[in-house]
Write a protein that holds these residues in place. Structure first.
Motif, short mmCIF file in Angstrom:
data_model
loop_
_atom_site.label_atom_id
_atom_site.label_comp_id
_atom_site.label_asym_id
_atom_site.label_seq_id
_atom_site.Cartn_x
_atom_site.Cartn_y
_atom_site.Cartn_z
N THR A 16 0.83 -1.20 0.00
CA THR A 16 0.00 0.00 0.00
C THR A 16 0.87 1.25 0.00
O THR A 16 0.55 2.24 -0.67
N PHE A 17 1.98 1.21 0.73
CA PHE A 17 2.91 2.34 0.73
C PHE A 17 3.44 2.59 -0.68
O PHE A 17 3.48 3.74 -1.14
N VAL A 18 3.81 1.53 -1.38
CA VAL A 18 4.31 1.67 -2.75
C VAL A 18 3.22 2.26 -3.65
O VAL A 18 3.48 3.16 -4.45
N ALA A 19 2.00 1.77 -3.52
CA ALA A 19 0.90 2.25 -4.35
C ALA A 19 0.59 3.73 -4.08
O ALA A 19 0.39 4.51 -5.01
N VAL A 20 0.56 4.11 -2.81
CA VAL A 20 0.26 5.50 -2.45
C VAL A 20 1.39 6.42 -2.93
O VAL A 20 1.14 7.51 -3.45
N THR A 21 2.63 5.96 -2.80
CA THR A 21 3.76 6.75 -3.29
C THR A 21 3.69 6.92 -4.80
O THR A 21 3.88 8.03 -5.32
N ALA A 22 3.39 5.84 -5.53
CA ALA A 22 3.29 5.93 -6.99
C ALA A 22 2.15 6.87 -7.39
O ALA A 22 2.30 7.67 -8.33
N TYR A 23 1.03 6.78 -6.70
CA TYR A 23 -0.11 7.67 -6.98
C TYR A 23 0.29 9.13 -6.76
O TYR A 23 -0.03 10.00 -7.56
N THR A 24 0.99 9.38 -5.66
CA THR A 24 1.42 10.75 -5.33
C THR A 24 2.37 11.28 -6.39
O THR A 24 2.25 12.44 -6.81
N VAL A 25 3.30 10.46 -6.84
CA VAL A 25 4.25 10.90 -7.86
C VAL A 25 3.54 11.16 -9.18
O VAL A 25 3.80 12.16 -9.86
N ALA A 26 2.62 10.28 -9.55
CA ALA A 26 1.97 10.38 -10.86
C ALA A 26 0.89 11.46 -10.90
O ALA A 26 0.80 12.22 -11.87
N LEU A 27 0.07 11.54 -9.86
CA LEU A 27 -1.10 12.41 -9.92
C LEU A 27 -1.14 13.51 -8.86
O LEU A 27 -2.08 14.30 -8.83
N GLY A 28 -0.18 13.53 -7.99
CA GLY A 28 -0.17 14.53 -6.93
C GLY A 28 -0.64 13.94 -5.61
O GLY A 28 -1.31 12.91 -5.57
N GLY A 29 -0.28 14.60 -4.55
CA GLY A 29 -0.58 14.09 -3.22
C GLY A 29 -2.07 14.16 -2.87
O GLY A 29 -2.79 15.06 -3.29
N ASP A 30 -2.50 13.20 -2.11
CA ASP A 30 -3.86 13.18 -1.58
C ASP A 30 -3.74 12.85 -0.10
O ASP A 30 -3.32 11.75 0.28
N GLY A 31 -4.10 13.81 0.74
CA GLY A 31 -3.95 13.64 2.18
C GLY A 31 -4.71 12.45 2.74
O GLY A 31 -4.24 11.78 3.66
N TRP A 32 -5.89 12.15 2.18
CA TRP A 32 -6.68 11.02 2.68
C TRP A 32 -5.98 9.69 2.43
O TRP A 32 -6.08 8.77 3.24
N LEU A 33 -5.29 9.57 1.28
CA LEU A 33 -4.55 8.34 1.02
C LEU A 33 -3.43 8.15 2.04
O LEU A 33 -3.23 7.05 2.56
#
Length: 63
Positions: free
Chosen positions: A27-44
Motif C-alpha cells: 500500500t505504501f508503494v501504491a500511495v507513493t506511486a499515486y502521489t508521484v503520478a497524480l499529486g498528493g492526496d492527504g486522505w490516502l
C-alpha cells in the motif's frame, strides 16, 4: 496434543502478521506511486498511516 495446537495457532498469527506487513508495504508503494503520478492526496496518506499503526499494534501484541 495441546502443544501442537498452540504451535499452529502461533503459526497462523505469525502468518497473518506477515500478510499485514506485506499489505502495508504494498500500500505504501501504491500511495507513493499515486502521489508521484497524480499529486498528493492527504486522505490516502492518512489511510496508510492508520494501516501502518494497526500493523505496528498487531506486531507489538503478537510479541
Amino acid at each position: 496434543m495441546t502443544g501442537s495446537t498452540h504451535g499452529s495457532a502461533h503459526g497462523r498469527a505469525h502468518g497473518s502478521l506477515k500478510a499485514m506487513g506485506a499489505l502495508t508495504a504494498s500500500t505504501f508503494v501504491a500511495v507513493t506511486a499515486y502521489t508521484v503520478a497524480l499529486g498528493g492526496d492527504g486522505w490516502l496518506w492518512f489511510g496508510w498511516v492508520v494501516l501502518g499503526l494497526l500493523t505496528l499494534a498487531m506486531a507489538v501484541t503478537q510479541a
